[in-house]
Design a protein around this motif. Structure first.
Motif, PDB file in Angstrom:
ATOM      1  N   ARG A  33       5.049 -29.763 -44.935  1.00 35.53           N
ATOM      2  CA  ARG A  33       3.836 -29.356 -44.219  1.00 35.53           C
ATOM      3  C   ARG A  33       4.040 -29.389 -42.704  1.00 35.53           C
ATOM      4  NH1 ARG A  33      -1.524 -30.160 -47.018  1.00 35.53           N
ATOM      5  NH2 ARG A  33      -0.960 -30.301 -49.193  1.00 35.53           N
ATOM      6  N   LEU A  34       4.847 -30.330 -42.230  1.00 42.48           N
ATOM      7  CA  LEU A  34       5.116 -30.436 -40.794  1.00 42.48           C
ATOM      8  C   LEU A  34       6.325 -29.612 -40.367  1.00 42.48           C
ATOM      9  CD1 LEU A  34       4.455 -34.215 -40.172  1.00 42.48           C
ATOM     10  CD2 LEU A  34       3.136 -32.290 -39.311  1.00 42.48           C
ATOM     11  N   LYS A  35       6.915 -28.916 -41.340  1.00 42.67           N
ATOM     12  CA  LYS A  35       8.114 -28.113 -41.077  1.00 42.67           C
ATOM     13  C   LYS A  35       9.247 -28.987 -40.527  1.00 42.67           C
ATOM     14  CE  LYS A  35       5.444 -23.972 -40.538  1.00 42.67           C
ATOM     15  NZ  LYS A  35       4.551 -23.324 -39.673  1.00 42.67           N
ATOM     16  N   GLN A  55      -3.778 -31.669 -43.464  1.00 42.01           N
ATOM     17  CA  GLN A  55      -3.840 -31.265 -44.865  1.00 42.01           C
ATOM     18  C   GLN A  55      -4.183 -29.791 -45.033  1.00 42.01           C
ATOM     19  OE1 GLN A  55      -2.830 -33.255 -47.268  1.00 42.01           O
ATOM     20  NE2 GLN A  55      -2.470 -34.865 -45.788  1.00 42.01           N
ATOM     21  N   ASP A  56      -4.855 -29.206 -44.072  1.00 38.92           N
ATOM     22  CA  ASP A  56      -5.265 -27.811 -44.164  1.00 38.92           C
ATOM     23  C   ASP A  56      -4.118 -26.927 -43.712  1.00 38.92           C
ATOM     24  OD1 ASP A  56      -6.395 -25.304 -43.987  1.00 38.92           O
ATOM     25  OD2 ASP A  56      -8.176 -25.972 -42.924  1.00 38.92           O
ATOM     26  N   GLU A  57      -3.740 -25.987 -44.534  1.00 42.00           N
ATOM     27  CA  GLU A  57      -2.620 -25.099 -44.224  1.00 42.00           C
ATOM     28  C   GLU A  57      -2.882 -24.238 -42.982  1.00 42.00           C
ATOM     29  OE1 GLU A  57       0.417 -24.816 -45.610  1.00 42.00           O
ATOM     30  OE2 GLU A  57      -0.013 -26.481 -46.922  1.00 42.00           O
ATOM     31  N   GLY A  58      -4.154 -24.055 -42.594  1.00 43.75           N
ATOM     32  CA  GLY A  58      -4.473 -23.180 -41.478  1.00 43.75           C
ATOM     33  C   GLY A  58      -4.161 -23.766 -40.114  1.00 43.75           C
ATOM     34  N   PHE A  59      -3.906 -25.069 -40.029  1.00 41.84           N
ATOM     35  CA  PHE A  59      -3.634 -25.691 -38.743  1.00 41.84           C
ATOM     36  C   PHE A  59      -2.177 -25.528 -38.350  1.00 41.84           C
ATOM     37  CE2 PHE A  59      -7.494 -28.055 -39.774  1.00 41.84           C
ATOM     38  CZ  PHE A  59      -8.154 -27.995 -38.567  1.00 41.84           C
ATOM     39  N   ASP A  60      -1.948 -25.394 -37.076  1.00 40.72           N
ATOM     40  CA  ASP A  60      -0.600 -25.326 -36.526  1.00 40.72           C
ATOM     41  C   ASP A  60      -0.205 -26.745 -36.106  1.00 40.72           C
ATOM     42  OD1 ASP A  60       1.740 -24.830 -35.167  1.00 40.72           O
ATOM     43  OD2 ASP A  60       0.799 -23.754 -33.520  1.00 40.72           O
ATOM     44  N   VAL A  64      -1.763 -29.228 -33.101  1.00 41.93           N
ATOM     45  CA  VAL A  64      -2.368 -30.523 -33.388  1.00 41.93           C
ATOM     46  C   VAL A  64      -1.699 -31.612 -32.564  1.00 41.93           C
ATOM     47  CG1 VAL A  64      -2.712 -32.280 -35.182  1.00 41.93           C
ATOM     48  CG2 VAL A  64      -3.141 -29.869 -35.686  1.00 41.93           C
ATOM     49  N   ARG A  65      -0.359 -31.608 -32.497  1.00 43.12           N
ATOM     50  CA  ARG A  65       0.367 -32.596 -31.687  1.00 43.12           C
ATOM     51  C   ARG A  65      -0.031 -32.493 -30.217  1.00 43.12           C
ATOM     52  NH1 ARG A  65       5.391 -30.858 -34.102  1.00 43.12           N
ATOM     53  NH2 ARG A  65       5.220 -31.660 -36.160  1.00 43.12           N
ATOM     54  N   ALA A  66      -0.165 -31.267 -29.724  1.00 44.47           N
ATOM     55  CA  ALA A  66      -0.550 -31.075 -28.326  1.00 44.47           C
ATOM     56  C   ALA A  66      -1.954 -31.619 -28.069  1.00 44.47           C
ATOM     57  CB  ALA A  66      -0.477 -29.592 -27.950  1.00 44.47           C
ATOM     58  N   LEU A  67      -2.889 -31.361 -28.983  1.00 40.30           N
ATOM     59  CA  LEU A  67      -4.246 -31.885 -28.811  1.00 40.30           C
ATOM     60  C   LEU A  67      -4.270 -33.408 -28.894  1.00 40.30           C
ATOM     61  CD1 LEU A  67      -6.305 -29.253 -30.832  1.00 40.30           C
ATOM     62  CD2 LEU A  67      -6.341 -29.620 -28.347  1.00 40.30           C
ATOM     63  N   LEU A  68      -3.457 -33.979 -29.772  1.00 42.50           N
ATOM     64  CA  LEU A  68      -3.372 -35.439 -29.843  1.00 42.50           C
ATOM     65  C   LEU A  68      -2.822 -36.018 -28.545  1.00 42.50           C
ATOM     66  CD1 LEU A  68      -2.050 -35.898 -33.485  1.00 42.50           C
ATOM     67  CD2 LEU A  68      -4.303 -36.530 -32.624  1.00 42.50           C
ATOM     68  N   ALA A  69      -1.846 -35.345 -27.953  1.00 41.64           N
ATOM     69  CA  ALA A  69      -1.290 -35.811 -26.676  1.00 41.64           C
ATOM     70  C   ALA A  69      -2.336 -35.728 -25.567  1.00 41.64           C
ATOM     71  CB  ALA A  69      -0.052 -34.993 -26.311  1.00 41.64           C
ATOM     72  N   ILE A  70      -3.122 -34.661 -25.574  1.00 43.29           N
ATOM     73  CA  ILE A  70      -4.189 -34.520 -24.577  1.00 43.29           C
ATOM     74  C   ILE A  70      -5.201 -35.648 -24.749  1.00 43.29           C
ATOM     75  CG2 ILE A  70      -6.171 -33.096 -23.893  1.00 43.29           C
ATOM     76  CD1 ILE A  70      -4.398 -30.631 -24.534  1.00 43.29           C
ATOM     77  N   GLY A  71      -5.567 -35.932 -25.996  1.00 45.27           N
ATOM     78  CA  GLY A  71      -6.508 -37.020 -26.254  1.00 45.27           C
ATOM     79  C   GLY A  71      -5.971 -38.349 -25.775  1.00 45.27           C
ATOM     80  N   HIS A 110     -11.343 -23.444 -38.209  1.00 42.58           N
ATOM     81  CA  HIS A 110     -10.874 -24.311 -39.301  1.00 42.58           C
ATOM     82  C   HIS A 110     -11.949 -25.231 -39.834  1.00 42.58           C
ATOM     83  CE1 HIS A 110      -6.868 -22.936 -38.418  1.00 42.58           C
ATOM     84  NE2 HIS A 110      -7.008 -23.279 -37.166  1.00 42.58           N
ATOM     85  N   GLY A 111     -13.172 -25.096 -39.341  1.00 42.39           N
ATOM     86  CA  GLY A 111     -14.248 -25.985 -39.782  1.00 42.39           C
ATOM     87  C   GLY A 111     -14.715 -25.653 -41.185  1.00 42.39           C
ATOM     88  N   PRO A 112     -15.726 -26.396 -41.643  1.00 42.59           N
ATOM     89  CA  PRO A 112     -16.254 -26.155 -42.986  1.00 42.59           C
ATOM     90  C   PRO A 112     -16.828 -24.768 -43.124  1.00 42.59           C
ATOM     91  CG  PRO A 112     -17.493 -27.885 -41.850  1.00 42.59           C
ATOM     92  CD  PRO A 112     -16.388 -27.459 -40.950  1.00 42.59           C
ATOM     93  N   ALA A 113     -16.783 -24.230 -44.322  1.00 39.93           N
ATOM     94  CA  ALA A 113     -17.270 -22.868 -44.574  1.00 39.93           C
ATOM     95  C   ALA A 113     -18.768 -22.781 -44.369  1.00 39.93           C
ATOM     96  CB  ALA A 113     -16.908 -22.436 -45.987  1.00 39.93           C
ATOM     97  N   ASN A 114     -19.523 -23.802 -44.846  1.00 43.68           N
ATOM     98  CA  ASN A 114     -20.958 -23.786 -44.617  1.00 43.68           C
ATOM     99  C   ASN A 114     -21.264 -24.542 -43.340  1.00 43.68           C
ATOM    100  OD1 ASN A 114     -20.453 -26.341 -45.464  1.00 43.68           O
ATOM    101  ND2 ASN A 114     -21.862 -26.308 -47.181  1.00 43.68           N
ATOM    102  N   ASP A 115     -22.093 -24.024 -42.515  1.00 43.72           N
ATOM    103  CA  ASP A 115     -22.346 -24.569 -41.174  1.00 43.72           C
ATOM    104  C   ASP A 115     -23.622 -25.413 -41.194  1.00 43.72           C
ATOM    105  OD1 ASP A 115     -22.815 -23.252 -37.852  1.00 43.72           O
ATOM    106  OD2 ASP A 115     -21.636 -24.954 -38.534  1.00 43.72           O
ATOM    107  N   GLN A 116     -23.645 -26.457 -42.049  1.00 42.11           N
ATOM    108  CA  GLN A 116     -24.817 -27.316 -42.142  1.00 42.11           C
ATOM    109  C   GLN A 116     -24.601 -28.536 -41.273  1.00 42.11           C
ATOM    110  OE1 GLN A 116     -25.103 -28.234 -46.250  1.00 42.11           O
ATOM    111  NE2 GLN A 116     -25.772 -26.185 -46.842  1.00 42.11           N
ATOM    112  N   ALA A 117     -25.448 -28.725 -40.266  1.00 45.64           N
ATOM    113  CA  ALA A 117     -25.330 -29.864 -39.372  1.00 45.64           C
ATOM    114  C   ALA A 117     -25.839 -31.105 -40.103  1.00 45.64           C
ATOM    115  CB  ALA A 117     -26.143 -29.624 -38.104  1.00 45.64           C
TER     116      ALA A 117
END
Length: 119
Positions: A33-35, A55-60, A64-71, A110-117
């Motif tokens: 999954r992480l190649k 876990q979601d195949e749609g994420f790069d 994700v690593r870059a966003l974690l580093a920014i955080g 990549h969020g949930p299909a139904n947009d229920q807050a």
């Protein structure tokens, strides 16, 4: 002519870990999954202590690593500002707005299909 020798600190030695068939399959799946190769994945887990697997195949994974580093960097900035009692620089608001926009865009893709807050 042969390949130049590695520096002493760069030479890797064998380290054996015994796994059940199910554990090995899980390691190989997480690495895929992480190649990464299973060895690179296991090394990262052992050296860093953790490797986050999306876990979601749609994420790069790189994004994700870059966003974690920014955080992580934002946490360090907040810690420093809180420790010194100084105010955030004016440019920080623009950076936070840009990061917020990236996260909102990623959530829409990549969020949930139904947009229920609150569901």
């Amino acid at each position: 002519m042969g390949r130049p020798r590695l520096a002493e600190h760069a030479i890797r030695e064998n380290f054996t870990v015994r796994l059940t068939a199910a554990e090995r399959a899980r390691v190989e799946e997480q690495a895929r999954r992480l190649k990464l190769s299973p060895s690179d994945y296991a090394r990262a887990c052992l050296v860093r202590g953790t490797v986050r697997v999306v876990q979601d195949e749609g994420f790069d994974p790189e994004q994700v690593r870059a966003l974690l580093a920014i955080g992580n960097n934002l946490n360090q900035i907040a810690h420093r500002l809180n420790a010194t009692g100084t105010h955030a620089p004016a440019k920080l608001d623009a950076v936070l707005d840009a990061i917020r926009a990236l996260l909102i865009a990623a959530g829409r893709r990549h969020g949930p299909a139904n947009d229920q807050a609150g569901a």
